[in-house]
Design a protein around this motif. Structure first.
Motif, PDB file in Angstrom:
ATOM      1  N   GLU A 213      -8.941  -1.763   1.490  1.00 23.87           N
ATOM      2  CA  GLU A 213      -8.944  -1.403   0.066  1.00 23.87           C
ATOM      3  C   GLU A 213      -7.638  -0.746  -0.383  1.00 23.87           C
ATOM      4  O   GLU A 213      -7.391  -0.673  -1.597  1.00 23.87           O
ATOM      5  CB  GLU A 213     -10.138  -0.490  -0.243  1.00 23.87           C
ATOM      6  CG  GLU A 213     -10.091   0.921   0.349  1.00 23.87           C
ATOM      7  CD  GLU A 213     -10.375   0.968   1.854  1.00 23.87           C
ATOM      8  OE1 GLU A 213     -10.815  -0.052   2.421  1.00 23.87           O
ATOM      9  OE2 GLU A 213     -10.145   2.029   2.460  1.00 23.87           O
ATOM     10  N   VAL A 214      -6.793  -0.308   0.554  1.00 25.49           N
ATOM     11  CA  VAL A 214      -5.529   0.323   0.120  1.00 25.49           C
ATOM     12  C   VAL A 214      -4.526  -0.720  -0.376  1.00 25.49           C
ATOM     13  O   VAL A 214      -3.533  -0.372  -1.022  1.00 25.49           O
ATOM     14  CB  VAL A 214      -4.873   1.195   1.225  1.00 25.49           C
ATOM     15  CG1 VAL A 214      -5.802   2.321   1.636  1.00 25.49           C
ATOM     16  CG2 VAL A 214      -4.420   0.363   2.424  1.00 25.49           C
TER      17      VAL A 214
ATOM     18  N   GLU B 187      -0.549   4.306   0.856  1.00 25.81           N
ATOM     19  CA  GLU B 187      -1.045   5.173   1.929  1.00 25.81           C
ATOM     20  C   GLU B 187      -1.770   4.272   2.917  1.00 25.81           C
ATOM     21  O   GLU B 187      -2.372   3.268   2.528  1.00 25.81           O
ATOM     22  CB  GLU B 187      -1.991   6.250   1.379  1.00 25.81           C
ATOM     23  CG  GLU B 187      -3.151   5.667   0.624  1.00 25.81           C
ATOM     24  CD  GLU B 187      -4.156   6.706   0.134  1.00 25.81           C
ATOM     25  OE1 GLU B 187      -4.140   7.832   0.648  1.00 25.81           O
ATOM     26  OE2 GLU B 187      -4.960   6.354  -0.730  1.00 25.81           O
TER      27      GLU B 187
ATOM     28  N   PHE C 235       0.837  -1.197   0.000  1.00 34.71           N
ATOM     29  CA  PHE C 235       0.000   0.000   0.000  1.00 34.71           C
ATOM     30  C   PHE C 235       0.877   1.254   0.000  1.00 34.71           C
ATOM     31  O   PHE C 235       1.974   1.256   0.550  1.00 34.71           O
ATOM     32  CB  PHE C 235      -0.968   0.010   1.184  1.00 34.71           C
ATOM     33  CG  PHE C 235      -0.317  -0.157   2.530  1.00 34.71           C
ATOM     34  CD1 PHE C 235       0.004  -1.421   3.018  1.00 34.71           C
ATOM     35  CD2 PHE C 235      -0.019   0.949   3.312  1.00 34.71           C
ATOM     36  CE1 PHE C 235       0.610  -1.574   4.253  1.00 34.71           C
ATOM     37  CE2 PHE C 235       0.586   0.800   4.565  1.00 34.71           C
ATOM     38  CZ  PHE C 235       0.903  -0.468   5.023  1.00 34.71           C
TER      39      PHE C 235
ATOM     40  N   ARG D  12      -2.920  -3.091  -2.763  1.00 36.14           N
ATOM     41  CA  ARG D  12      -2.937  -3.218  -4.221  1.00 36.14           C
ATOM     42  C   ARG D  12      -1.732  -4.040  -4.664  1.00 36.14           C
ATOM     43  O   ARG D  12      -0.769  -4.186  -3.922  1.00 36.14           O
ATOM     44  CB  ARG D  12      -2.802  -1.821  -4.869  1.00 36.14           C
ATOM     45  CG  ARG D  12      -3.755  -0.772  -4.340  1.00 36.14           C
ATOM     46  CD  ARG D  12      -5.101  -0.870  -5.006  1.00 36.14           C
ATOM     47  NE  ARG D  12      -5.018  -0.474  -6.403  1.00 36.14           N
ATOM     48  CZ  ARG D  12      -5.067   0.787  -6.842  1.00 36.14           C
ATOM     49  NH1 ARG D  12      -5.200   1.774  -5.970  1.00 36.14           N
ATOM     50  NH2 ARG D  12      -4.997   1.064  -8.117  1.00 36.14           N
TER      51      ARG D  12
ATOM     52  N   GLY E 198      -4.553   2.880   5.515  1.00 36.65           N
ATOM     53  CA  GLY E 198      -6.012   2.947   5.443  1.00 36.65           C
ATOM     54  C   GLY E 198      -6.653   1.589   5.615  1.00 36.65           C
ATOM     55  O   GLY E 198      -6.055   0.667   6.194  1.00 36.65           O
TER      56      GLY E 198
ATOM     57  N   ARG F 100      -1.056  -1.956   8.169  1.00 38.22           N
ATOM     58  CA  ARG F 100      -1.798  -1.362   7.037  1.00 38.22           C
ATOM     59  C   ARG F 100      -2.498  -0.064   7.445  1.00 38.22           C
ATOM     60  O   ARG F 100      -2.646   0.861   6.650  1.00 38.22           O
ATOM     61  CB  ARG F 100      -2.818  -2.388   6.534  1.00 38.22           C
ATOM     62  CG  ARG F 100      -3.472  -2.030   5.207  1.00 38.22           C
ATOM     63  CD  ARG F 100      -4.837  -2.680   5.118  1.00 38.22           C
ATOM     64  NE  ARG F 100      -5.738  -2.155   6.105  1.00 38.22           N
ATOM     65  CZ  ARG F 100      -6.599  -2.885   6.841  1.00 38.22           C
ATOM     66  NH1 ARG F 100      -6.674  -4.192   6.720  1.00 38.22           N
ATOM     67  NH2 ARG F 100      -7.389  -2.287   7.730  1.00 38.22           N
TER      68      ARG F 100
END
Ligand SMILES: NC(=O)c1ccc[n+]([C@@H]2O[C@H](COP(=O)([O-])OP(=O)(O)OC[C@H]3O[C@@H](n4cnc5c(N)ncnc54)[C@H](OP(=O)(O)O)[C@@H]3O)[C@@H](O)[C@H]2O)c1
Length: 317
Positions: A24-25, A19, A17, A27, A21, A58
């Motif tokens: 969903e951060v 950022e 990630f 990737r 969060g 995270r």
């Protein structure tokens, strides 16, 4: 979509990630492929375990033993299993092609991870990759905790969150040590706890009395994998505070005179011993969720529920 953080060069994919969060951060990103340095091996990762720890990372938490927050993109994951594909200078005992599992400080949700050779151990033949990926951290913590608690023959041990990733292993290790184990879980996990050799009790209001009912001679030691009420019950039932370990309430441990597991005691020898127990059929690791690593966000969502039996693991493609 793959996001490339480099102009060019040799890159690998990670589930990371850029950022902090929510889930969903996470990737699929591209970062430089690491090289094995002196005393290190590089492992092509087959599977990587997911811990509650990873969710905190995270969300932006920095583990206290890191001098500063790691740069972005950050890649969670403290345990992995895979095949050695590069060996650094000064490494003996391991070679390219060896199947191993081990611990890292972050970074395991990757195609390749580099680790000191002192942090890897041979994967037992017959242990599935997904089990191996979730094994090192699952066994390290309870192995240290039970040693700190001096759990042995004839002891009565209370394990809170006994069906969880750490708790279920703690139950089995305490049984190997000859202890009687009382484990807390929701009703739906009681049969599972019995299958591991524990006496199950329901957590929540009235817990102390339910434990007394099944352990009339008292509780000698407690492993708190839940915090809050579970810790209060441990303080009530265990006379010697030196025989209470909390995995959750680190901030209160000092003032209460109870223990936390220290990072300095981590050793691959502990994982190796647990691997022998696995090979002997004395220790099993249940997986409650197996996800392709491209679905790391869903794996985090499952861990965030805080319920279920055993571990969540990512499997690489
Ligand atoms: N070195 C360390 O300090 C260290 C290392 C590893 C983990 N930890 C911490 O230890 C804790 C446990 O880790 P884990 O990986 O085992 O987590 P986990 O697998 O996510 O734990 C889930 C388990 O917790 C149980 N649970 C939920 N609410 C509970 C309650 N109120 N009382 C008792 N049990 C409850 C659930 O039982 P049901 O499904 O039956 O509800 C489930 O089996 C986490 O907080 C983790 O961060 C610390």
């Amino acid at each position: 979509m793959v996001i490339n953080f480099l102009g060019e060069g040799i890159v690998m994919r990670v589930a990371g990630f850029s950022e902090a969060g929510g889930p969903e951060v996470l990737r699929i990103l591209e970062v430089p492929t690491p090289e094995a340095g002196v005393g290190e091996v590089r492992v092509r990762v087959k599977a990587a375990g997911v811990q509650p720890f990873d969710l905190a990372v995270r969300e932006g938490w920095t583990p206290p033993y890191l001098a500063s927050p790691p740069p972005f993109p950050r890649v969670p994951g403290n345990e992995f299993a895979g095949v050695i594909d590069q060996v650094g200078d000064g490494v003996s005992g391991f070679a390219v092609g060896d199947e191993v599992m081990g611990n890292s400080v972050l970074g395991s949700y990757s195609e390749f991870v580099v680790a000191p050779v002192a942090n890897v151990v041979a994967k037992p033949e017959g242990m599935p990759w997904e089990v191996a990926g979730a094994f090192p951290a699952a066994v390290m913590t309870p192995h240290i905790a039970l040693e700190d608690l001096r759990v042995g023959e004839g002891d009565a041990l209370l394990v809170h969150a006994a069906a969880g990733g750490v708790g279920a292993v703690a139950v089995q290790m305490a049984k190997i040590a000859g202890a009687t184990v009382i484990g807390t879980a929701s009703e739906g996990n009681h049969e599972y706890l019995r299958s591991l050799g524990a006496v199950p009790v329901l957590y929540g209001d009235g817990l102390a009395d339910r434990v007394r009912a099944v352990a009339p001679h008292g509780i000698d030691a407690a492993l708190d994998g839940a915090g809050g009420h579970a810790l209060e019950v441990s303080l009530e039932l265990v006379k010697d505070r030196d025989r209470i370990v909390t995995l959750v309430e680190h901030g209160r441990a000092g003032e209460l005179g109870i223990r936390v597991t220290s990072k300095e005691k981590r050793s691959i020898a502990r994982v190796a011993e647990a691997a022998r127990w696995y090979a002997d059929g004395r220790l099993a690791l249940n997986l409650k969720g197996v996800y392709p690593w491209t679905r790391a966000a869903d794996a985090h969502r499952q861990v965030a529920t805080g319920h279920g039996r055993g571990k969540v693991v990512l499997v690489m493609d």
